[in-house]
Enzyme design. Structure first.
Site, short mmCIF file in Angstrom:
data_model
loop_
_atom_site.label_atom_id
_atom_site.label_comp_id
_atom_site.label_asym_id
_atom_site.label_seq_id
_atom_site.Cartn_x
_atom_site.Cartn_y
_atom_site.Cartn_z
N LYS A 31 58.93 -18.04 -37.91
CA LYS A 31 58.30 -18.97 -39.40
C LYS A 31 58.84 -18.44 -40.61
O LYS A 31 59.16 -19.44 -41.75
CB LYS A 31 56.83 -18.74 -39.30
CG LYS A 31 56.49 -17.44 -39.58
CD LYS A 31 54.89 -17.33 -39.90
CE LYS A 31 54.33 -16.21 -40.24
NZ LYS A 31 54.75 -15.64 -41.44
N THR A 32 59.44 -17.29 -40.92
CA THR A 32 59.84 -16.81 -42.06
C THR A 32 61.10 -17.65 -42.38
O THR A 32 61.30 -18.23 -43.60
CB THR A 32 60.08 -15.46 -42.17
OG1 THR A 32 58.84 -14.69 -42.02
CG2 THR A 32 60.49 -14.79 -43.50
N ARG A 601 54.09 -7.66 -30.11
CA ARG A 601 55.02 -6.83 -30.95
C ARG A 601 56.00 -6.30 -30.36
O ARG A 601 57.09 -5.82 -30.64
CB ARG A 601 54.23 -5.57 -31.50
CG ARG A 601 53.29 -5.87 -32.31
CD ARG A 601 53.20 -6.92 -33.60
NE ARG A 601 52.92 -8.16 -33.05
CZ ARG A 601 53.25 -9.67 -33.95
NH1 ARG A 601 54.03 -9.29 -34.87
NH2 ARG A 601 52.86 -10.41 -33.38
#
Length: 664
Positions: A31-32, A601
């Site tokens: 998304k970044t 993660r």
């Protein structure tokens, strides 16, 4: 700028710049990159920098966004606003302070300043507040300002105190942290002409981590975007884990209601984790009912991918397993220490793991909570041990000379320093020398306090050099110095807090004793152990040998990723948190989202540990596996030990009961 690296959904999200847009971005979906490409694309299409506002939650994220866009476009971004919500609030208040009765050049008060103002306000109303009252009121006032608590529901006294507090802030020309969102929102609601000017300025608005916005933050951006409706929000309701600080994942539903003409794009391709980890995460989060349907997938086919659950006897065995696995994989798979992350639901679970890392000389960094070794009572104990080992340590001397209080104030310390400088000797030896004078240059209470201190330290310095039981000697020293009495006096209305801190000291000394008695320890000296503590957990840089394992809470790990991830304490009452469920049974879904965040993660390997019993505040507690484990597909999970049956749990409980009975 090229968009060739984006997949079809990412490309659509980056190039859709007109109208409201909801981007549901699953964990690890890039998304970044989408956000930065989208802003760069807007600039390429001729949209002025000054018309773009991008909001996120950390300065680090804002800086990274700006850096990436600069690199993509090769432009200076002097007129582009990329900021946190609170930094944007400061910007608005700096420009509009006079509109709400403030002067230019206001101050922003931190938590300590805030408590001082609450205390001052209470004094004005004739109220007397204890320290715990201040902490509770600070938290309550924050909830009132963030809209989580309605002031009208509070008692008359609280309402008066809150109003007095607000008046004091304005008198001092100051805002507190919660004002930085609440006051701009109030400003826009009460001054339509000011709102209109900001709507004309910021015609294109983007919000990252939208699931973490509070109701007020959403209302702020909804007002700003209502004129042009060019609002893009990016988030994942499955990763909403901050309700305790006001985050409201239902803002996604509010956005859908307020902007019915929106477009929705889902980013479901994961670039982080292997298929086995994603399959487990998808199965887990499907048990939540109030969520956007999505199914993460990946093209990754790493052969060595694994998801393992280890059932261990206790938290000591858990710590040893994590250390052993880190050391083994580091060598066998040529991994750097920074390839490993250790996560837990509670910061306190990290204490035993941190101690094991120190004992095994594994470099680490701890975040998302204070290190056990940074707690005041532990730093005081270490300072006493340092001074016993090295009387020339002036820093340790200054730290503990008046803890507990011995009448050694600023003037007495200044006298010691003056005489110390004259002879170029350590403060400890100066104190010892001056007390030998017929008329020491101190008040009588100070002479008595210093004399007891020096005599006690001399006694224990001798014991440390002659007695092999160093941990026991350190414990006896803290008893002789009446540190317990000091804690009771510091917390007169909270003996539980005093006991917790005192227990921490003996937990630390228990670790010291274990290190001291380890047969593989070739140099069990006090100075050696103190050196280990001093060097452990320091920031390291440089080559692969010096990088560090990350120890952190799951909350702090959001947004990060590790090749090898450990989740410690996957037990009922810890994950999900018993305390959270006692507050509200509906919190079960957020606890599941928290576990989902922890699972995602991991890139390649994931280890989850479950203890049969765990020491919490020096008391053994029987543990059972987290119910979330039963929601993971059993075919995906490798186990080395059989999961405990209810009979196993009962047998362990009886053995612990028998042990306590025999020792009583």
């Amino acid at each position: 700028m090229s968009l060739a690296s984006l997949n079809p959904q990412q490309f659509q999200a980056a190039t859709t710049i007109e109208g409201p847009l909801l981007i549901i971005a699953g964990a690890g979906s890039g998304k970044t990159g989408v956000i930065t490409h989208r802003i760069a694309y807007m600039l390429e299409q001729g949209i002025a920098q000054s018309h773009i506002l991008a909001l996120t939650f950390t300065n680090k994220a804002a800086d990274e966004m700006a850096h990436r866009i600069k690199k993509m476009t090769g432009r200076k971004l002097s007129n582009l606003t990329i900021a946190t919500f609170h930094a944007f609030g400061v910007k608005v208040l700096r420009e509009q302070a006079r509109a709400i009765g403030y002067r230019d050049g206001f101050t922003i008060y931190d938590s300590s300043d805030r408590r001082d103002v609450i205390k001052e306000s209470a004094r004005e109303l004739g109220m007397i507040l204890e320290h715990e009252d201040l902490l509770d009121l600070e938290h309550l006032f924050g909830q009132i300002k963030s809209g989580m608590v309605d002031l009208a529901t509070q008692s008359k006294g609280i309402i008066q105190l809150f109003q007095e507090y607000q008046e004091f802030l304005q008198l001092k020309n100051a805002f507190d942290f919660d004002d930085l969102v609440a006051r701009p929102l109030e400003l826009f609601r009460t001054h339509p002409e000011i709102l209109q000017s900001y709507q004309q300025r910021y015609q294109y608005i983007m919000v990252d981590e939208f699931q973490d916005t509070s109701l007020q933050q959403y209302q702020l951006i909804q007002l700003l975007a209502s004129a042009h409706a060019n609002l893009c929000v990016v988030g994942d309701d499955d990763q909403s884990i901050y309700s305790w600080r006001g985050a409201n994942y239902t803002n996604i539903q509010a956005f859908e209601t307020d902007f019915p003409q929106r477009m929705e794009i889902k980013l479901e391709r994961n670039y982080r984790s292997t298929g086995v980890i994603l399959e487990a995460a998808n199965a887990l989060i499907a048990n939540n009912t109030n969520r956007k349907e999505k199914e993460l997938w990946t093209e990754s086919t790493t052969a060595e991918a694994s998801l393992q659950v280890r059932y261990l006897e206790n938290d000591q065995a858990e710590s040893e397993f994590i250390c052993d696995t880190v050391r083994t994989l580091r060598v066998s798979e040529h991994r750097g220490y920074d390839h490993f992350g250790v996560l837990s639901r509670n910061n306190s679970l990290m204490d035993a793991i941190e101690e094991a890392f120190i004992r095994h000389d594994i470099p680490y960094r701890r975040s998302g909570g204070r290190s056990f070794f940074e707690r005041k009572e532990i730093k005081d104990t270490i300072a006493y041990m340092r001074l016993a080992d090295n009387p020339d340590d002036d820093i340790a001397f200054v730290r503990i000379i008046n803890t507990p209080r011995r009448g050694v104030g600023k003037q007495s310390l200044a006298t010691l320093r003056e005489h110390s400088d004259d002879r170029k000797e350590a403060l400890y030896y100066t104190a010892k020398r001056l007390l030998g004078w017929s008329d020491p240059p101190f008040p009588k209470p100070t002479i008595a306090g210093l004399t007891y201190f020096i005599d006690t330290m001399e006694q224990f310095r001798q014991r440390f050099t002659t007695n092999k039981e160093m941990a026991r000697t350190a414990g006896d020293m803290m008893v002789a110095l009446d540190y317990w009495g000091y804690l009771v006096r510091e917390y007169p209305d909270n003996e539980k807090a005093a006991k917790w801190k005192y227990d921490n000291i003996f937990t630390f000394l228990g670790w010291f004793e274990r290190w001291e008695k380890n047969p593989d320890n070739l140099e069990p000296k006090l100075s050696t152990y103190l050196t280990r503590i001093a060097l452990a957990g320091r920031e390291r840089s440089g080559d692969d040998e010096e990088r560090a394992v990350s120890l952190m809470t799951i909350h702090a790990a959001k947004g990060l990723e590790f090749d090898v991830t450990f989740i410690a304490g996957v037990e009922d009452g810890i994950l999900p948190s018993l305390r959270s469920l006692q507050e509200d049974e509906a919190n079960m879904e957020e606890e599941r989202r928290l576990f989902y965040v922890a699972l995602t993660r991991a890139r390649e390997k994931l280890f989850m540990t479950v203890c049969a019993q765990r020491k919490i505040q020096r008391e053994l507690q029987i543990c059972t596996p987290s119910p979330f484990l039963s929601e993971l597909p059993s075919a995906l999970i490798e186990t080395e030990e059989q999961a405990p049956t209810p009979e196993d749990v009962e047998r362990v409980a009886m053995s612990v009961f028998t042990m306590f009975k025999d020792n009583s």
